[in-house]
Design a protein around this motif. Structure first.
Motif, PDB file in Angstrom:
ATOM      1  N   ALA A 183       0.184  35.297  78.148  1.00  0.00           N
ATOM      2  CA  ALA A 183       0.949  34.155  78.664  1.00  0.00           C
ATOM      3  C   ALA A 183       1.651  33.397  77.532  1.00  0.00           C
ATOM      4  CB  ALA A 183       0.029  33.212  79.436  1.00  0.00           C
ATOM      5  N   SER A 184       0.995  33.278  76.388  1.00  0.00           N
ATOM      6  CA  SER A 184       1.574  32.556  75.249  1.00  0.00           C
ATOM      7  C   SER A 184       2.764  33.291  74.654  1.00  0.00           C
ATOM      8  CB  SER A 184       0.515  32.334  74.170  1.00  0.00           C
ATOM      9  OG  SER A 184      -0.533  31.524  74.633  1.00  0.00           O
ATOM     10  N   SER A 185       2.750  34.614  74.748  1.00  0.00           N
ATOM     11  CA  SER A 185       3.835  35.407  74.153  1.00  0.00           C
ATOM     12  C   SER A 185       4.891  35.799  75.181  1.00  0.00           C
ATOM     13  CB  SER A 185       3.265  36.670  73.501  1.00  0.00           C
ATOM     14  OG  SER A 185       2.621  37.486  74.465  1.00  0.00           O
ATOM     15  N   HIS A 186       4.783  35.251  76.393  1.00  0.00           N
ATOM     16  CA  HIS A 186       5.674  35.655  77.481  1.00  0.00           C
ATOM     17  C   HIS A 186       7.146  35.458  77.126  1.00  0.00           C
ATOM     18  CE1 HIS A 186       6.769  36.591  81.620  1.00  0.00           C
ATOM     19  NE2 HIS A 186       7.554  35.527  81.614  1.00  0.00           N
ATOM     20  N   LEU A 187       7.461  34.361  76.449  1.00  0.00           N
ATOM     21  CA  LEU A 187       8.860  34.049  76.131  1.00  0.00           C
ATOM     22  C   LEU A 187       9.230  34.383  74.691  1.00  0.00           C
ATOM     23  CD1 LEU A 187       9.405  30.623  77.948  1.00  0.00           C
ATOM     24  CD2 LEU A 187      10.019  32.912  78.730  1.00  0.00           C
ATOM     25  N   ILE A 188       8.372  35.110  74.001  1.00  0.00           N
ATOM     26  CA  ILE A 188       8.639  35.361  72.583  1.00  0.00           C
ATOM     27  C   ILE A 188       9.784  36.345  72.390  1.00  0.00           C
ATOM     28  CG2 ILE A 188       7.101  37.329  72.093  1.00  0.00           C
ATOM     29  CD1 ILE A 188       6.151  35.711  69.623  1.00  0.00           C
ATOM     30  N   GLU A 189       9.986  37.229  73.362  1.00  0.00           N
ATOM     31  CA  GLU A 189      11.080  38.188  73.282  1.00  0.00           C
ATOM     32  C   GLU A 189      12.361  37.545  73.816  1.00  0.00           C
ATOM     33  OE1 GLU A 189      10.578  40.917  71.815  1.00  0.00           O
ATOM     34  OE2 GLU A 189       8.409  41.223  71.936  1.00  0.00           O
ATOM     35  N   GLY A 190      13.474  37.872  73.211  1.00  0.00           N
ATOM     36  CA  GLY A 190      14.764  37.472  73.753  1.00  0.00           C
ATOM     37  C   GLY A 190      15.307  36.149  73.270  1.00  0.00           C
ATOM     38  N   GLY A 191      14.509  35.343  72.574  1.00  0.00           N
ATOM     39  CA  GLY A 191      15.020  34.080  72.056  1.00  0.00           C
ATOM     40  C   GLY A 191      16.031  34.298  70.941  1.00  0.00           C
ATOM     41  N   LYS A 192      16.976  33.388  70.814  1.00  0.00           N
ATOM     42  CA  LYS A 192      18.016  33.529  69.795  1.00  0.00           C
ATOM     43  C   LYS A 192      17.524  33.174  68.403  1.00  0.00           C
ATOM     44  CE  LYS A 192      22.059  32.729  72.776  1.00  0.00           C
ATOM     45  NZ  LYS A 192      21.398  32.628  74.084  1.00  0.00           N
ATOM     46  N   ARG A 193      16.417  32.421  68.309  1.00  0.00           N
ATOM     47  CA  ARG A 193      15.881  31.961  67.020  1.00  0.00           C
ATOM     48  C   ARG A 193      16.897  31.099  66.278  1.00  0.00           C
ATOM     49  NH1 ARG A 193      12.210  33.698  69.732  1.00  0.00           N
ATOM     50  NH2 ARG A 193      10.850  35.429  69.147  1.00  0.00           N
ATOM     51  N   ASP A 216      13.530  30.552  87.954  1.00  0.00           N
ATOM     52  CA  ASP A 216      12.936  31.874  88.184  1.00  0.00           C
ATOM     53  C   ASP A 216      13.153  32.822  87.014  1.00  0.00           C
ATOM     54  OD1 ASP A 216      12.050  31.213  90.781  1.00  0.00           O
ATOM     55  OD2 ASP A 216      14.057  31.624  91.587  1.00  0.00           O
ATOM     56  N   VAL A 217      14.170  32.516  86.192  1.00  0.00           N
ATOM     57  CA  VAL A 217      14.565  33.439  85.121  1.00  0.00           C
ATOM     58  C   VAL A 217      14.698  32.680  83.815  1.00  0.00           C
ATOM     59  CG1 VAL A 217      16.370  35.019  84.315  1.00  0.00           C
ATOM     60  CG2 VAL A 217      15.798  34.932  86.745  1.00  0.00           C
ATOM     61  N   ARG A 218      14.275  33.318  82.733  1.00  0.00           N
ATOM     62  CA  ARG A 218      14.446  32.768  81.382  1.00  0.00           C
ATOM     63  C   ARG A 218      14.626  33.955  80.440  1.00  0.00           C
ATOM     64  NH1 ARG A 218      15.743  28.227  78.673  1.00  0.00           N
ATOM     65  NH2 ARG A 218      14.471  27.003  80.140  1.00  0.00           N
ATOM     66  N   HIS A 219      15.692  33.923  79.620  1.00  0.00           N
ATOM     67  CA  HIS A 219      15.985  35.016  78.701  1.00  0.00           C
ATOM     68  C   HIS A 219      16.135  36.355  79.432  1.00  0.00           C
ATOM     69  CE1 HIS A 219      13.846  32.629  75.241  1.00  0.00           C
ATOM     70  NE2 HIS A 219      15.043  32.154  75.523  1.00  0.00           N
ATOM     71  N   GLY A 220      16.617  36.293  80.683  1.00  0.00           N
ATOM     72  CA  GLY A 220      16.846  37.510  81.428  1.00  0.00           C
ATOM     73  C   GLY A 220      15.608  38.145  82.034  1.00  0.00           C
ATOM     74  N   ILE A 221      14.458  37.466  81.937  1.00  0.00           N
ATOM     75  CA  ILE A 221      13.216  37.972  82.531  1.00  0.00           C
ATOM     76  C   ILE A 221      12.627  36.884  83.422  1.00  0.00           C
ATOM     77  CG2 ILE A 221      12.743  39.480  80.548  1.00  0.00           C
ATOM     78  CD1 ILE A 221      10.613  37.416  79.663  1.00  0.00           C
ATOM     79  N   PRO A 222      11.683  37.236  84.310  1.00  0.00           N
ATOM     80  CA  PRO A 222      11.055  36.197  85.121  1.00  0.00           C
ATOM     81  C   PRO A 222      10.421  35.114  84.244  1.00  0.00           C
ATOM     82  CG  PRO A 222      10.511  38.361  85.980  1.00  0.00           C
ATOM     83  CD  PRO A 222      11.224  38.583  84.669  1.00  0.00           C
ATOM     84  N   SER A 223      10.624  33.856  84.603  1.00  0.00           N
ATOM     85  CA  SER A 223      10.061  32.743  83.837  1.00  0.00           C
ATOM     86  C   SER A 223       8.538  32.772  83.906  1.00  0.00           C
ATOM     87  CB  SER A 223      10.583  31.417  84.386  1.00  0.00           C
ATOM     88  OG  SER A 223      10.201  31.267  85.745  1.00  0.00           O
ATOM     89  N   ALA A 224       7.891  32.021  83.036  1.00  0.00           N
ATOM     90  CA  ALA A 224       6.422  32.004  82.995  1.00  0.00           C
ATOM     91  C   ALA A 224       5.847  31.442  84.284  1.00  0.00           C
ATOM     92  CB  ALA A 224       5.935  31.194  81.805  1.00  0.00           C
ATOM     93  N   ASN A 225       6.487  30.397  84.822  1.00  0.00           N
ATOM     94  CA  ASN A 225       5.981  29.813  86.065  1.00  0.00           C
ATOM     95  C   ASN A 225       6.130  30.767  87.238  1.00  0.00           C
ATOM     96  OD1 ASN A 225       8.733  28.894  85.266  1.00  0.00           O
ATOM     97  ND2 ASN A 225       8.865  28.294  87.393  1.00  0.00           N
ATOM     98  N   ALA A 226       7.178  31.606  87.207  1.00  0.00           N
ATOM     99  CA  ALA A 226       7.356  32.602  88.268  1.00  0.00           C
ATOM    100  C   ALA A 226       6.378  33.760  88.088  1.00  0.00           C
ATOM    101  CB  ALA A 226       8.789  33.121  88.274  1.00  0.00           C
ATOM    102  N   THR A 227       6.087  34.108  86.844  1.00  0.00           N
ATOM    103  CA  THR A 227       5.186  35.231  86.560  1.00  0.00           C
ATOM    104  C   THR A 227       3.734  34.849  86.816  1.00  0.00           C
ATOM    105  OG1 THR A 227       6.705  36.049  84.875  1.00  0.00           O
ATOM    106  CG2 THR A 227       4.439  36.854  84.774  1.00  0.00           C
ATOM    107  N   TYR A 228       3.357  33.647  86.421  1.00  0.00           N
ATOM    108  CA  TYR A 228       1.980  33.173  86.583  1.00  0.00           C
ATOM    109  C   TYR A 228       1.965  32.109  87.679  1.00  0.00           C
ATOM    110  CZ  TYR A 228       1.588  35.688  82.173  1.00  0.00           C
ATOM    111  OH  TYR A 228       1.623  36.668  81.212  1.00  0.00           O
TER     112      TYR A 228
END
Length: 331
Positions: free
Chosen positions: A45-55, A100-112
């Motif tokens: 869950a903590s790494s859910h949004l780690i991919e796809g960020g622009k940094r 529902d979407v963040r960085h082109g993937i389901p958001s954390a709230n939608a996933t969990y």
């Protein structure tokens, strides 16, 4: 992944780009170390949004450090702390926006679920504070002040401008608090831990806040003008949530009778799909988009002009070009 941030630096030299890429790779390693956890569920869950960020924020920390002594372990930790703070805020933002979407993937709230997303966001805020604590008491104070403004900006973003207040000034202050302050901290940390003079640290804080406002303004424009495939976000989210962004404020202020239908739509709720689509279509064709872009470019130029006082160099050239690149971005 880490190269995404560098697309905002079209004028950077090959040598500077290489150093920034190495720095972003170091930040990436540190991020993954920090978000890991003994509990597999918490780790996922903590790494859910780690991919796809622009940094973008850690890139700015690394770039600001180039004005001084460049990258160090402290600079990497500062950049990591800023990115963790940003990631944590996204978990909370998506719950508040019911996204529902963040960085082109389901958001954390939608996933969990909402509770998990909020708690993981809190956990990441804690991790960010833990890293910053290793950088000294002043860095902790900056982090705390940044967090207070982030929260204040988000609270104000959920409310209309108070009676008698200028809606435009209210909106721009929300931008400065909600987005500008964290990017200001990213630039400030870079200059500070790159061992720049205090005057440069102060200038980079001001520069970063302007860049942050430009970033959010262009994001708000993209929310109207881009499609989901292009941006990875649902278009018109702000409209659906009733958030009065700069294009909406310009459209509301229009005196053209031809805008009566658009203004009628903007005055009501846009939860109905058909009304939302009609509003989005009308707004995309309205001069308010160009007015918002002009305002955004003006702020970008102010930020670029600040760098003119820092002399010549690769980092200065990149920092001058960055705000205008952000103002003109398409994703």
């Amino acid at each position: 992944m880490t190269a995404a941030a560098l697309t905002a630096l079209p004028g950077a030299s090959a040598e500077l780009t290489s150093r920034l890429q190495e720095g972003l790779s170091a930040v990436e390693v540190r991020l993954r170390q920090v978000v890991d956890h003994d509990d597999p569920f918490i780790a996922r869950a903590s790494s859910h949004l780690i991919e796809g960020g622009k940094r973008f924020r850690p890139m700015l920390t690394l770039l600001a450090a180039e004005l001084g002594e460049g990258r160090s372990d402290d600079v990497v930790d500062a950049a990591t702390g800023v990115e963790l703070t940003h990631m944590a805020s996204l978990y909370h933002d998506d719950v508040m926006d019911e996204a529902d979407v963040r960085h082109g993937i389901p958001s954390a709230n939608a996933t969990y679920d909402n509770s998990t997303a909020i708690l993981v966001g809190d956990l990441l805020f804690g991790k960010a504070s833990e890293i910053v604590a290793g950088l000294g008491s002043e860095a902790v104070l900056i982090q705390a002040q940044t967090f207070v403004r982030l929260c204040a900006g988000q609270i104000q973003d959920d409310r209309q401008a108070p009676a008698g207040a200028d809606p435009m000034q209210h909106y721009l202050q929300v931008l400065a608090d909600k987005t500008g302050v964290l990017i200001a901290t990213a630039a400030r940390y870079g200059a500070k831990f790159g061992r720049c003079p205090e005057s440069t640290v102060d200038l980079m804080r001001e520069y970063g806040e302007l860049v942050g406002m430009v970033f959010q303004l262009s994001d708000d424009i993209l929310d109207i003008t881009s499609d989901q495939e292009q941006s990875g976000k649902t278009p018109g989210t702000d409209l659906r949530e009733g958030v009065a962004t700069l294009p909406v404020l310009y459209a509301r202020a229009s005196q053209d009778p031809a805008d009566a239908r658009l203004q009628e739509l903007l005055a009501g709720e846009l939860t109905d799909d058909a009304l939302h689509a009609e509003t989005l279509g009308l707004l995309r064709q309205h001069e308010a988009i160009d007015q918002a872009r002009e305002h955004t470019i003006g702020l970008a130029q102010r930020a670029a002009d600040l760098i003119g006082t820092l002399g010549a160099g690769d980092a200065q050239d990149a920092l001058r070009g960055l705000p205008l690149a952000v103002a003109h971005r398409t994703t």
